[in-house]
Design a protein around this motif. Structure first.
Motif, PDB file in Angstrom:
ATOM      1  N   ILE A  64      15.620   9.614   5.319  1.00 36.04           N
ATOM      2  CA  ILE A  64      14.646   8.644   5.825  1.00 36.04           C
ATOM      3  C   ILE A  64      13.518   9.354   6.568  1.00 36.04           C
ATOM      4  O   ILE A  64      12.329   9.104   6.332  1.00 36.04           O
ATOM      5  CB  ILE A  64      15.342   7.620   6.748  1.00 36.04           C
ATOM      6  N   LEU A  65      13.870  10.283   7.463  1.00 38.83           N
ATOM      7  CA  LEU A  65      12.848  10.985   8.248  1.00 38.83           C
ATOM      8  C   LEU A  65      12.012  11.913   7.380  1.00 38.83           C
ATOM      9  O   LEU A  65      10.806  12.080   7.606  1.00 38.83           O
ATOM     10  CB  LEU A  65      13.503  11.769   9.386  1.00 38.83           C
ATOM     11  N   LEU A  66      12.636  12.535   6.374  1.00 37.03           N
ATOM     12  CA  LEU A  66      11.897  13.406   5.462  1.00 37.03           C
ATOM     13  C   LEU A  66      10.822  12.619   4.727  1.00 37.03           C
ATOM     14  O   LEU A  66       9.649  13.013   4.690  1.00 37.03           O
ATOM     15  CB  LEU A  66      12.856  14.056   4.464  1.00 37.03           C
ATOM     16  N   MET A  67      11.201  11.484   4.152  1.00 38.35           N
ATOM     17  CA  MET A  67      10.243  10.657   3.419  1.00 38.35           C
ATOM     18  C   MET A  67       9.199  10.056   4.362  1.00 38.35           C
ATOM     19  O   MET A  67       8.037   9.866   3.991  1.00 38.35           O
ATOM     20  CB  MET A  67      10.976   9.548   2.666  1.00 38.35           C
ATOM     21  N   PHE A  68       9.599   9.780   5.600  1.00 41.43           N
ATOM     22  CA  PHE A  68       8.672   9.236   6.597  1.00 41.43           C
ATOM     23  C   PHE A  68       7.552  10.226   6.899  1.00 41.43           C
ATOM     24  O   PHE A  68       6.367   9.872   6.912  1.00 41.43           O
ATOM     25  CB  PHE A  68       9.450   8.897   7.868  1.00 41.43           C
ATOM     26  N   ALA A 228      12.290   0.181  10.843  1.00 44.91           N
ATOM     27  CA  ALA A 228      12.070  -1.242  10.552  1.00 44.91           C
ATOM     28  C   ALA A 228      11.601  -1.445   9.115  1.00 44.91           C
ATOM     29  O   ALA A 228      12.109  -2.321   8.401  1.00 44.91           O
ATOM     30  CB  ALA A 228      11.045  -1.821  11.527  1.00 44.91           C
ATOM     31  N   VAL A 229      10.647  -0.617   8.675  1.00 43.42           N
ATOM     32  CA  VAL A 229      10.147  -0.753   7.305  1.00 43.42           C
ATOM     33  C   VAL A 229      11.217  -0.325   6.306  1.00 43.42           C
ATOM     34  O   VAL A 229      11.377  -0.933   5.241  1.00 43.42           O
ATOM     35  CB  VAL A 229       8.853   0.066   7.107  1.00 43.42           C
ATOM     36  N   ALA A 230      11.977   0.728   6.642  1.00 43.91           N
ATOM     37  CA  ALA A 230      13.070   1.161   5.764  1.00 43.91           C
ATOM     38  C   ALA A 230      14.106   0.051   5.609  1.00 43.91           C
ATOM     39  O   ALA A 230      14.602  -0.219   4.505  1.00 43.91           O
ATOM     40  CB  ALA A 230      13.722   2.426   6.322  1.00 43.91           C
ATOM     41  N   LEU A 242      12.458   5.007   0.011  1.00 39.27           N
ATOM     42  CA  LEU A 242      11.158   4.443  -0.368  1.00 39.27           C
ATOM     43  C   LEU A 242      10.556   3.667   0.797  1.00 39.27           C
ATOM     44  O   LEU A 242       9.354   3.738   1.052  1.00 39.27           O
ATOM     45  CB  LEU A 242      11.321   3.533  -1.586  1.00 39.27           C
ATOM     46  N   GLY A 243      11.405   2.954   1.534  1.00 40.12           N
ATOM     47  CA  GLY A 243      10.918   2.224   2.707  1.00 40.12           C
ATOM     48  C   GLY A 243      10.372   3.154   3.771  1.00 40.12           C
ATOM     49  O   GLY A 243       9.335   2.878   4.377  1.00 40.12           O
ATOM     50  N   ALA A 244      11.072   4.258   4.007  1.00 43.91           N
ATOM     51  CA  ALA A 244      10.599   5.239   4.987  1.00 43.91           C
ATOM     52  C   ALA A 244       9.270   5.835   4.561  1.00 43.91           C
ATOM     53  O   ALA A 244       8.379   6.076   5.386  1.00 43.91           O
ATOM     54  CB  ALA A 244      11.643   6.336   5.167  1.00 43.91           C
TER      55      ALA A 244
END
Length: 660
Positions: A64-68, A228-230, A242-244
């Motif tokens: 999640i953090l990587l994609m963010f 929140a978006v994730a 994808l959300g992140a």
């Protein structure tokens, strides 16, 4: 109180430190160390980890953090610029991989349904590993880095329909049509929320948060937006990753994205490390060793199928051959989302337990090989391009007609700029201003398109290819400036230029001074290293501030450059002609007369008796926008004048208080 998870963390981090340290000494990628750590401490290794399920959940935060962070480094505009690669390239890659691998599996005696599902698994690549390696190598903004990102985005999107189709393949379908319609509606809502938030909501929110100057609040706000978006996209049936990524895009539209990135990076490094370790924990070492021949053969088959499919997909988009090959080599592995999909396949009997073990072994081995393949991808690509097939590929993919439209075949005595980054674009502006005929070579399609719209004579292609160099009339050029980041590519460009022309002047921009000698030996005439040109600018400005004579500064700069910057490496001592200048013990500064006191306002310098009272000398006065540098005792001082004064720090401060 005994905390098993804490104990597992100590074991996990302790082993990873030791193994990564050893691999770093061998100059091997850290990702490889994390994967090996997982294999050693996992349930199929020494079984040192008890809470493996909890570790797996925590590792998802790393993805999640990587994609963010990747999303924050892009923008909606940049994402729109690669939409063709996302949808055309991505769909071609996934479709061809499913078709070829599915047919191969079918001819081995399996059902059509099982074959299609195996094609699903093979078509997915590792978002986390590929993007992490490309980021570490500073290749995310290169053409092949953007292509890899685009195709991975498509894979993250398509994995959801794959999971919906899986029950149909197994014959256990329910109301799939309604599920698909619902998913599409939710996806549209998510996209609309992303665009509105990025343009109107988040920039204002981040501004209000930034005004508080609270680092804690800024961190909490950034993390909350990410998760929140994730969560929103996960509830819509899409992937957390994808959300992140969408959350990162939302923040990227604000001016606070750089600060947010710097805050998130330490957390990302920790959690992505745990993710890679959790992947290594999945490998059944006993099964792998017992079936090592078959597993390695399957890895080779996967490599061949996926590189072929990606090569075709990217080639259709008319990218240069080297970009095509580098993109294919980056995405040959099977990815982490395939693990999630494989669990669904086992559940619906589309994948047997034994086949799933083969799949896991092939996936993890391909992941372990990925850092090495990407590390040597440039060398491998350059080797392919030297073959007859590579040269034929070059002529077919470059897009000659489009390039020739901006090139004057009769151009002579011109400048060729290879690379249209900051240095290349600034040089192009200078050449245009000076009426020097020039042409630019650039591999980034978005940059080429934008530059063409601005009327820049630019072509899309790889400056290391002889065909491209012929296209820009290298034999008739007067000078070539190589302003690209990749050191290996720079060497190849120099060699190929020298194989065509011995007389053209080659100036190379490089990062480090240690590369100068090698580049000069290859045929470069001048090499400008960024790190020491920055040093020169710093020391020259410092010396100016200490009022060192201009001639001394200029002589030192000339000496440093003429000796290839060796003075900074402590290989040479300054000659005796360079002596330490006597630094004058005074300061020159400017103060603004803001007070309206009659003691100074409207008084002459002589009447105010400034030198005697404050020990400072007035060198110049700015009055109503005009500079008065011929200072006489009868010169008057008025409110709002700027006084350029000289004196000791203490006297200047006392005088500042007097006039303010």
């Amino acid at each position: 109180m005994h905390l098993p998870l804490l104990q597992d963390f100590v074991i996990l981090l302790g082993f990873s430190i030791l193994i990564v340290f050893l691999l770093q000494r061998l100059k091997l990628p850290s990702i490889l160390g994390f994967l090996i750590t997982g294999i050693i401490i996992g349930p199929h290794g020494f079984s040192l980890i008890a809470a493996s399920d909890q570790i797996e959940v925590i590792s998802e935060i790393g993805v999640i953090l990587l994609m963010f962070v990747i999303g924050m480094e892009l923008s909606l505009k940049q994402l729109a610029s690669i939409k063709n690669t996302v949808f055309i390239g991505g769909s071609l890659q996934v479709g061809l991989t499913i078709l070829i691998s599915g047919l191969a599996y079918y001819f081995l005696g399996n059902t059509i349904e099982e074959s299609v599902f195996v094609g699903f698994l093979f078509s997915l690549s590792s978002t986390a590993i590929v993007l992490k390696i490309l980021q570490d190598r500073n290749e995310m903004k290169t053409a092949h880095g953007r292509n890899a990102l685009a195709i991975l985005i498509f894979q993250d999107i398509i994995v959801v329909p794959m999971m919906l189709v899986t029950p149909i393949l197994s014959g256990a379908s329910e109301n799939v049509t309604m599920s698909v319609i619902t998913l599409v509606v939710k996806s549209i809502i998510v996209v609309l929320v992303t665009i509105v938030s990025a343009r109107y909501i988040v920039p204002k929110l981040m501004f209000e948060v930034a005004k508080t100057k609270s680092k804690e609040l800024f961190l909490l706000t950034t993390i909350t937006i990410c998760f929140a978006v994730a969560y929103l996209t996960s509830e819509a049936g899409l992937s957390l990753a994808l959300g992140a990524f969408l959350a990162g895009l939302i923040i990227s539209e604000s001016e606070y994205s750089h600060q947010a990135t710097s805050i998130i990076l330490p957390f990302r490094e920790l959690f992505t490390s745990i993710f890679f370790i959790s992947i290594g924990m999945l490998l059944d070492v006993t099964f792998f060793l017992n079936h090592i021949g078959i597993v390695l053969l399957l890895v080779a088959v996967v490599f061949a199928i996926k590189t072929f499919a990606i090569t075709v997909a990217v080639a259709v988009l008319r990218y240069p051959p080297k970009t095509v090959i580098l993109t294919a080599l980056s995405l040959f592995q099977i990815g982490e989302f395939a693990f999630i999909l494989s669990k669904v396949g086992v559940q619906y009997n589309l994948l047997s337990v034994e086949t799933n073990q083969y799949f896991l072994s092939v996936s993890i081995i391909s992941m372990i090989l990925t850092p090495f393949v990407i590390m040597f991808s440039h060398t491998f690509a350059n080797g392919i391009l030297k073959t007859k097939w590579g040269k034929r590929m070059d002529k077919n993919l470059v897009g000659q007609q489009d390039n020739e439209s901006v090139i004057d075949n009769d151009m002579t005595n011109h400048l060729i700029i290879i690379g249209y980054g900051i240095n290349g674009s600034n040089l192009a502006k200078a050449a245009k201003y000076a009426n020097i005929p020039y042409v630019v070579i650039e591999m980034d399609a978005a940059k080429v398109k934008k530059a063409k719209e601005e009327g820049i004579p630019i072509i899309f292609g790889d400056g290391s290819l002889p065909h491209i160099l012929d296209t820009v009339n290298i034999v008739k050029a007067r000078s070539v400036v190589i302003a690209i980041a990749d050191k290996d590519d720079t060497k190849i460009v120099i060699k190929n230029i020298r194989s065509i022309s011995k007389s053209v002047h080659i100036l190379v921009r490089t990062r480090y001074v240690r590369e100068i000698s090698e580049l000069l030996a290859l045929g470069a005439d001048d090499v400008i290293p960024e790190e020491f040109e920055t040093s020169i600018e710093i020391f020259s400005r410092v010396m100016h501030n200490f009022l060192v004579p201009e001639s001394t500064i200029d002589n030192l700069i000339d000496y440093v450059r003429s000796n290839n910057y060796d003075i900074f490496q402590m290989k040479k001592k300054l000659p005796k002609t360079f002596t330490n200048a006597q630094i004058p013990d005074f300061n020159i500064t400017c103060v603004n007369v803001t007070c309206d006191s009659s003691k100074i306002n409207g008084k002459t310098i002589k009447e105010a008796n400034i030198r005697a009272k404050y020990g400072i000398s007035i060198l110049a006065i700015s009055h109503d926008g005009k500079i008065i540098d011929d200072i006489r005792p009868d010169q008057k001082i008025y409110q709002n004048d700027l006084l350029y004064i000289q004196g000791s720090s203490e006297n200047i401060e006392n005088f500042r208080k007097y006039v303010n």
